[in-house]
Write a protein that holds these residues in place. Structure first.
Motif, mmCIF file in Angstrom:
data_model
loop_
_atom_site.group_PDB
_atom_site.id
_atom_site.type_symbol
_atom_site.label_atom_id
_atom_site.label_comp_id
_atom_site.label_asym_id
_atom_site.label_seq_id
_atom_site.Cartn_x
_atom_site.Cartn_y
_atom_site.Cartn_z
ATOM 1 N N UNK A 75 0.827 -1.209 0.000
ATOM 2 C CA UNK A 75 0.000 0.000 0.000
ATOM 3 C C UNK A 75 0.858 1.254 0.000
ATOM 4 N N UNK A 76 1.929 1.229 0.788
ATOM 5 C CA UNK A 76 2.803 2.402 0.848
ATOM 6 C C UNK A 76 3.501 2.626 -0.486
ATOM 7 N N UNK A 77 3.937 1.551 -1.136
ATOM 8 C CA UNK A 77 4.587 1.687 -2.438
ATOM 9 C C UNK A 77 3.625 2.282 -3.469
ATOM 10 N N UNK A 78 2.403 1.771 -3.485
ATOM 11 C CA UNK A 78 1.429 2.272 -4.458
ATOM 12 C C UNK A 78 1.108 3.745 -4.203
ATOM 13 N N UNK A 79 0.969 4.117 -2.931
ATOM 14 C CA UNK A 79 0.694 5.522 -2.612
ATOM 15 C C UNK A 79 1.864 6.409 -3.016
ATOM 16 N N UNK A 80 3.080 5.906 -2.813
ATOM 17 C CA UNK A 80 4.275 6.671 -3.195
ATOM 18 C C UNK A 80 4.277 6.937 -4.702
ATOM 19 N N UNK A 81 3.945 5.937 -5.494
ATOM 20 C CA UNK A 81 3.864 6.144 -6.938
ATOM 21 C C UNK A 81 2.871 7.263 -7.267
ATOM 22 N N UNK A 82 1.742 7.255 -6.571
ATOM 23 C CA UNK A 82 0.706 8.241 -6.868
ATOM 24 C C UNK A 82 1.106 9.651 -6.504
ATOM 25 N N UNK A 83 1.839 9.811 -5.399
ATOM 26 C CA UNK A 83 2.215 11.154 -4.960
ATOM 27 C C UNK A 83 3.358 11.715 -5.798
ATOM 28 N N UNK A 84 4.363 10.883 -6.091
ATOM 29 C CA UNK A 84 5.517 11.378 -6.842
ATOM 30 C C UNK A 84 5.152 11.627 -8.307
ATOM 31 N N UNK A 85 4.632 10.606 -8.966
ATOM 32 C CA UNK A 85 4.320 10.744 -10.385
ATOM 33 C C UNK A 85 3.085 11.604 -10.603
ATOM 34 N N UNK A 86 2.036 11.339 -9.852
ATOM 35 C CA UNK A 86 0.801 12.091 -10.015
ATOM 36 C C UNK A 86 0.887 13.501 -9.495
ATOM 37 N N UNK A 87 1.730 13.720 -8.479
ATOM 38 C CA UNK A 87 1.875 15.056 -7.930
ATOM 39 C C UNK A 87 2.369 16.037 -8.970
ATOM 40 N N UNK A 88 3.285 15.614 -9.798
ATOM 41 C CA UNK A 88 3.790 16.480 -10.862
ATOM 42 C C UNK A 88 2.693 16.743 -11.895
ATOM 43 N N UNK A 89 1.937 15.699 -12.180
ATOM 44 C CA UNK A 89 0.837 15.845 -13.127
ATOM 45 C C UNK A 89 -0.171 16.873 -12.626
ATOM 46 N N UNK A 90 -0.409 16.877 -11.306
ATOM 47 C CA UNK A 90 -1.432 17.752 -10.733
ATOM 48 C C UNK A 90 -0.914 19.139 -10.429
ATOM 49 N N UNK A 91 0.359 19.380 -10.667
ATOM 50 C CA UNK A 91 0.904 20.689 -10.375
ATOM 51 C C UNK A 91 1.294 20.873 -8.932
ATOM 52 N N UNK A 92 1.412 19.771 -8.182
ATOM 53 C CA UNK A 92 1.909 19.842 -6.809
ATOM 54 C C UNK A 92 3.415 19.799 -6.912
ATOM 55 N N UNK A 93 4.044 20.969 -6.903
ATOM 56 C CA UNK A 93 5.469 20.962 -7.129
ATOM 57 C C UNK A 93 6.199 22.137 -6.554
ATOM 58 N N UNK A 94 6.339 23.235 -7.304
ATOM 59 C CA UNK A 94 7.259 24.295 -6.931
ATOM 60 C C UNK A 94 7.093 24.839 -5.529
#
Length: 378
Positions: free
Chosen positions: A290-309
């Motif tokens: 579960x932690x691995x899957x959530x990590x994928x979502x935050x790192x990869x998806x975070x950039x997609x969603x504009x969660x960054x700078x």
């Protein structure tokens, strides 16, 4: 007052500090009022329990647990979770009831998947909530109308972190099950996604390997997903250290919320501990899918969603370093040093801020130290 509990899970660090280590826990408002003699720790094992002491089946169940859980639950060892990675995780702060959150259908949504067969496949659905939503990502804010009062958000935001334009991420659905073929898993994802507009599906990179002449796991998943109107999966960013650090910083910054419909993830996060051989990483254990899957979502998806700078470095793996909520120090010429340091201090309590400020000053001295002139070659 007498109480009883097991090692691990939410609150482990707090209980261990008060009763086992005999010291004021982190966040204790008046540490000077803590009196160690007021707290007595009585270690208990299975043999002390009259109900389970002679229950051979229950003992076998505990002995079959992974080593760290076996030591905690069978031997009552409170040092097992001493290296707890996400000690900052708090149920009241980082989770919410789904009915308290209104996720608009036009907000970006994506899925992250950690593939497994013998081990469970873990799937999570995420949504990016615009930074204009009121009160800096507090659960009760999601049921209210969109608000642009930046002063309200500023009061809840660590200094040096700007949330005026940054999105927050809500992880709002989970599916965890083993024994599913790639096509069965894809069908389960499609059924649970319904008519939601999913922009991306991030899948563990190992699922893209061709182990036989048959299509890869990713290709088999993709065929079913496409047929159901969902995108084909793309490889997730598998930078473990960077991903864990990003997750920590997002929890610290109230930039990630998990709904109670994700019980496996909520149970997993506080039980993750640092790897003894690689302190920046998390020890691989059973049940960390579960932690691995959530990590994928935050790192990869975070950039997609504009969660960054605003709070994520250009490369997600740069913050925070071990035992510090701070980012990797970064300095430039032509800007007042004091202002540069102030922007990079993200700790909220005064002691941590002072320590962080001193560390950054030392790093700045190294950065701006005159460079020796190169020697001429003869």
């Amino acid at each position: 007052m007498a109480g009883a509990t097991n090692p691990g899970n939410v609150g482990h660090a707090w209980v261990k500090a008060l009763w086992v280590d005999k010291q004021a826990p982190s966040g204790f408002e008046r540490s000077d009022l803590y009196q160690a003699q007021d707290y007595e720790f009585i270690r208990a094992r299975i043999d002390d329990n009259p109900i389970y002491a002679n229950d051979a089946e229950y003992r076998r169940t505990l002995e079959a647990l992974p080593e760290h859980l076996r030591r905690a639950f069978l031997d009552g060892d409170w040092n097992v979770f001493a290296g707890q990675y996400f000690e900052i995780f708090d149920i009241g702060r980082h989770t919410a009831r789904p009915e308290d959150i209104r996720l608009e259908q036009w907000w970006p949504r994506w899925i992250s998947v950690d593939w497994g067969f013998q081990h469970p496949s873990a799937v999570y659905w995420h949504c990016a909530v615009p930074g204009t939503v009121a009160q800096a990502f507090r659960p009760e804010a999601f049921s209210s109308a969109v608000e642009t009062d930046t002063r309200a958000r500023k009061d809840l935001t660590p200094e040096g972190v700007s949330y005026s334009n940054a999105s927050r991420i809500v992880t709002y659905r989970e599916f965890v099950q083993n024994g599913l073929s790639p096509r069965m898993l894809a069908q389960a994802i499609a059924e649970r996604s319904g008519r939601e507009h999913i922009t991306e599906i991030f899948l563990s990179p190992d699922a893209f390997a061709h182990r036989t002449s048959e299509s890869s796991i990713a290709e088999q998943l993709g065929d079913v997903l496409i047929a159901n109107g969902l995108p084909r999966p793309t490889p997730a960013d598998d930078d473990r250290i960077g991903g864990w650090q990003l997750m920590y910083q997002m929890l610290e910054s109230n930039a990630w919320l998990i709904t109670e419909t994700c019980p496996k993830l909520i149970e997993c996060i506080p039980q993750l501990v640092r790897d003894d051989r690689r302190q920046e990483d998390i020890r691989k254990v059973e049940g960390d899918d579960s932690a691995d899957a959530a990590r994928y979502g935050l790192v990869s998806g975070g950039r997609l969603a504009g969660v960054g700078p605003a709070f994520v470095p250009a490369r997600a793996g740069q913050a925070p370093p071990y035992n510090s909520p701070a980012r990797t120090p970064h300095f430039v010429t032509g800007m007042p040093l004091g202002e540069q340091i102030a922007r990079q201090v993200t700790a909220t309590d005064q002691t941590s801020r002072a320590i962080h400020f001193q560390r950054l000053e030392a790093e700045a001295k190294k950065f701006f130290r005159p460079k020796p002139l190169p020697r001429r070659s003869r």
